[in-house]
Write an enzyme that holds these catalytic residues in place. Sequence first.
Site, PDB file in Angstrom:
ATOM      1  N   GLU A 127      -7.261  -8.324 -49.456  1.00 32.14           N
ATOM      2  CA  GLU A 127      -7.338  -7.606 -48.131  1.00 32.14           C
ATOM      3  C   GLU A 127      -8.210  -6.669 -47.951  1.00 32.14           C
ATOM      4  OE1 GLU A 127      -6.369  -7.709 -45.670  1.00 32.14           O
ATOM      5  OE2 GLU A 127      -4.361  -7.820 -44.937  1.00 32.14           O
ATOM      6  N   ASP A 128      -8.549  -6.377 -46.854  1.00 33.20           N
ATOM      7  CA  ASP A 128      -9.214  -5.159 -46.810  1.00 33.20           C
ATOM      8  C   ASP A 128      -8.383  -3.989 -46.713  1.00 33.20           C
ATOM      9  OD1 ASP A 128      -7.969  -5.785 -44.283  1.00 33.20           O
ATOM     10  OD2 ASP A 128      -9.575  -5.732 -42.714  1.00 33.20           O
ATOM     11  N   ASP A 171     -13.196  -4.473 -38.398  1.00 31.18           N
ATOM     12  CA  ASP A 171     -13.936  -4.391 -37.103  1.00 31.18           C
ATOM     13  C   ASP A 171     -13.371  -3.514 -36.330  1.00 31.18           C
ATOM     14  OD1 ASP A 171     -11.620  -6.010 -36.796  1.00 31.18           O
ATOM     15  OD2 ASP A 171     -12.516  -6.725 -34.865  1.00 31.18           O
ATOM     16  N   ASP A 191      -1.850  -1.768 -44.503  1.00 34.65           N
ATOM     17  CA  ASP A 191      -1.335  -0.758 -43.529  1.00 34.65           C
ATOM     18  C   ASP A 191       0.030  -0.768 -43.538  1.00 34.65           C
ATOM     19  OD1 ASP A 191      -1.602   1.134 -41.225  1.00 34.65           O
ATOM     20  OD2 ASP A 191      -1.918  -0.423 -39.788  1.00 34.65           O
ATOM     21  N   GLY A 196     -11.002  -9.680 -41.900  1.00 41.60           N
ATOM     22  CA  GLY A 196     -11.400  -8.235 -42.383  1.00 41.60           C
ATOM     23  C   GLY A 196     -11.908  -8.213 -43.773  1.00 41.60           C
ATOM     24  N   PHE A 247      -8.405   5.278 -38.157  1.00 42.78           N
ATOM     25  CA  PHE A 247      -8.965   3.718 -37.858  1.00 42.78           C
ATOM     26  C   PHE A 247     -10.348   3.717 -38.526  1.00 42.78           C
ATOM     27  CE2 PHE A 247     -10.463   0.120 -35.676  1.00 42.78           C
ATOM     28  CZ  PHE A 247      -9.359  -0.705 -35.880  1.00 42.78           C
ATOM     29  N   VAL A 248     -10.381   2.785 -39.222  1.00 40.16           N
ATOM     30  CA  VAL A 248     -11.774   2.650 -40.185  1.00 40.16           C
ATOM     31  C   VAL A 248     -12.305   1.264 -39.847  1.00 40.16           C
ATOM     32  CG1 VAL A 248     -11.095   4.001 -42.039  1.00 40.16           C
ATOM     33  CG2 VAL A 248     -10.823   1.539 -42.218  1.00 40.16           C
TER      34      VAL A 248
HETATM   35  P1  5GP Z   1      -0.692  -4.695 -41.772  1.00 39.74           P
HETATM   36  O1  5GP Z   1      -0.214  -5.992 -41.546  1.00 39.74           O
HETATM   37  O2  5GP Z   1      -0.456  -4.162 -43.495  1.00 39.74           O
HETATM   38  O3  5GP Z   1      -0.062  -3.638 -40.847  1.00 39.74           O
HETATM   39  O4  5GP Z   1      -2.213  -4.548 -41.413  1.00 39.74           O
HETATM   40  C1  5GP Z   1      -3.186  -5.186 -42.047  1.00 39.74           C
HETATM   41  C2  5GP Z   1      -4.404  -5.607 -41.248  1.00 39.74           C
HETATM   42  O5  5GP Z   1      -4.462  -4.612 -40.166  1.00 39.74           O
HETATM   43  C3  5GP Z   1      -5.450  -5.485 -42.005  1.00 39.74           C
HETATM   44  O6  5GP Z   1      -5.796  -6.561 -42.861  1.00 39.74           O
HETATM   45  C4  5GP Z   1      -6.537  -4.920 -41.100  1.00 39.74           C
HETATM   46  O7  5GP Z   1      -7.283  -6.396 -40.625  1.00 39.74           O
HETATM   47  C5  5GP Z   1      -5.917  -4.489 -39.987  1.00 39.74           C
HETATM   48  N1  5GP Z   1      -6.154  -3.023 -40.055  1.00 39.74           N
HETATM   49  C6  5GP Z   1      -5.403  -1.905 -40.435  1.00 39.74           C
HETATM   50  N2  5GP Z   1      -5.743  -0.732 -40.310  1.00 39.74           N
HETATM   51  C7  5GP Z   1      -6.906  -1.218 -39.921  1.00 39.74           C
HETATM   52  C8  5GP Z   1      -8.353  -0.076 -39.684  1.00 39.74           C
HETATM   53  O8  5GP Z   1      -8.045   1.151 -40.101  1.00 39.74           O
HETATM   54  N3  5GP Z   1      -9.397  -0.630 -39.535  1.00 39.74           N
HETATM   55  C9  5GP Z   1      -9.325  -1.914 -38.943  1.00 39.74           C
HETATM   56  N4  5GP Z   1     -10.568  -2.386 -38.535  1.00 39.74           N
HETATM   57  N5  5GP Z   1      -8.425  -2.790 -39.278  1.00 39.74           N
HETATM   58  C10 5GP Z   1      -7.225  -2.244 -39.546  1.00 39.74           C
HETATM   59 MG    MG Z   2      -6.920  -7.787 -42.856  1.00 41.00          MG
END
Ligand code: 5GP
Ligand code: MG
Length: 177
Positions: free
Chosen positions: A95-96, A155, A99, A41, A148-149
């Site tokens: 990180e992208d 992706d 979340d 990401g 969701f982006v």
């Molecule tokens: P976390 O472990 O913080 O819940 O999630 C992190 C990962 O989930 C992000 O690095 C990303 O890869 C994915 N993610 C979370 N929200 C989104 C979203 O809105 N769109 C996309 N494409 N990936 C997301």
């Molecule tokens: Mg990620």
Amino acid sequence: MQLGGVLISESRIADAVGKLADRVSRDYDLSRVVLVGVMDGAVCFLSDLMRAFGEPVDVTTVRMRRYDGTEGGEVTVSLLPPRDRIEGREVLIVEDIVDTGETCAVLSERLSELGAASIDVCALLDKPSRRTHDVKATYIGFEAPDVFVVGYGMDCDGVYRNLRDVCVLEGGESELN
Ligand code: 5GP
Ligand code: MG
């Protein structure tokens, strides 16, 4: 799912990336920093961020995924750098999106085991309303709503990573702070 509107344009992203690089440069001695980009990401964000620094910086990547690809599945790290790359270094996870925070929390633990001197997170987007894990994320480009982006590396089933803007999928549009 259909592609919806643009949430963050290419030019706003570029502006934010420059500002993040400036902040990191002010806060750190870059010769002690290692950027750890979270694939896949962060592919666009990492490549723009690292080139926004005015001096050489150590860059590496890890691959993280959820075991079963769904929320609640176990997060695993692969391609972790060797200890001598991390030990005693100021680590900045790139990180992208942060979340729930689980990805950053799991990776921080692994990097800490490898002897990182400090660990912080630089993320293009933050969804604070979804946080379940405590994560230090000092460097954030934009706060995003719970939609969701896709685009700019992010992706949906492997597609849309190559969009230049961050977009929402149909029906998910809302305000960005
Ligand atoms: P976390 O472990 O913080 O819940 O999630 C992190 C990962 O989930 C992000 O690095 C990303 O890869 C994915 N993610 C979370 N929200 C989104 C979203 O809105 N769109 C996309 N494409 N990936 C997301
Ligand atoms: Mg990620």
